[in-house]
Design an enzyme around this catalytic site. Structure first.
Site, mmCIF file in Angstrom:
data_model
loop_
_atom_site.group_PDB
_atom_site.id
_atom_site.type_symbol
_atom_site.label_atom_id
_atom_site.label_comp_id
_atom_site.label_asym_id
_atom_site.label_seq_id
_atom_site.Cartn_x
_atom_site.Cartn_y
_atom_site.Cartn_z
ATOM 1 C CB CYS A 149 -0.954 0.010 1.196
ATOM 2 S SG CYS A 149 -0.115 0.059 2.781
ATOM 3 C CB CYS A 171 -3.503 -0.771 8.993
ATOM 4 S SG CYS A 171 -4.402 -0.979 7.444
#
Ligand code: FES
Length: 146
Positions: free
Chosen positions: A33, A102
């Site tokens: 990402c 995350c």
């Protein structure tokens, strides 16, 4: 989709910024990402007396960094190494499954900072055995399932 706590830490993140003359700095990134997380520690004795972070990333990365810093502030570096991404996600009342990676970034950012501290001070922590701050942290999810 996101808990109130996630939204709250995303809109009002704690401990944002950097520490001048930090005793340790850690940075990790997720190659997929492209998000980057950097953490600064001020350590006295073996206690983390101050911590700041900068996250260039998604809302969940910001919320998990914020929560992670809150969870290890005032703790010893050894205690900070016990922090898991699951614990951070739980403290935020959960994250959507696709956003769990995350929280891995937050755990790894803390480890990376302590790694830096260990390197600078010639310390050994068994928790950091095999830890490589430069590796791509996208594939770590499975190690944190327990
Ligand atoms: Fe990259 Fe959240 S999408 S850390």
């Amino acid at each position: 989709m996101y808990s109130e706590k996630v939204m709250e830490h995303f809109t009002n993140p704690r401990n944002v910024g950097e520490i001048e003359n930090a005793d340790a700095v850690g940075q990790v990134g997720n190659a997929k990402c492209g998000d980057i997380m950097k953490m600064y520690l001020k350590i006295e004795g073996d206690t983390i007396i101050d911590i700041k972070f900068k996250t260039f990333g998604c809302g969940s990365a910001i919320a998990t960094s914020s929560m992670a810093t809150e969870m290890i502030k005032g703790k010893t570096v050894k205690e900070a190494l016990q922090l898991t991404n699951r614990a951070v996600a739980e403290a935020l009342d959960g994250l959507p499954a696709v956003k769990m990676h995350c929280s891995v970034l937050a755990e790894q950012a803390v480890k990376s900072a302590v790694y830096d501290y260990a390197q600078k001070n010639d310390l050994y922590f068994e928790e950091l055995e095999g830890f490589d701050p430069d590796e791509d942290h996208d594939h770590h999810d499975d190690h944190h399932e327990e």
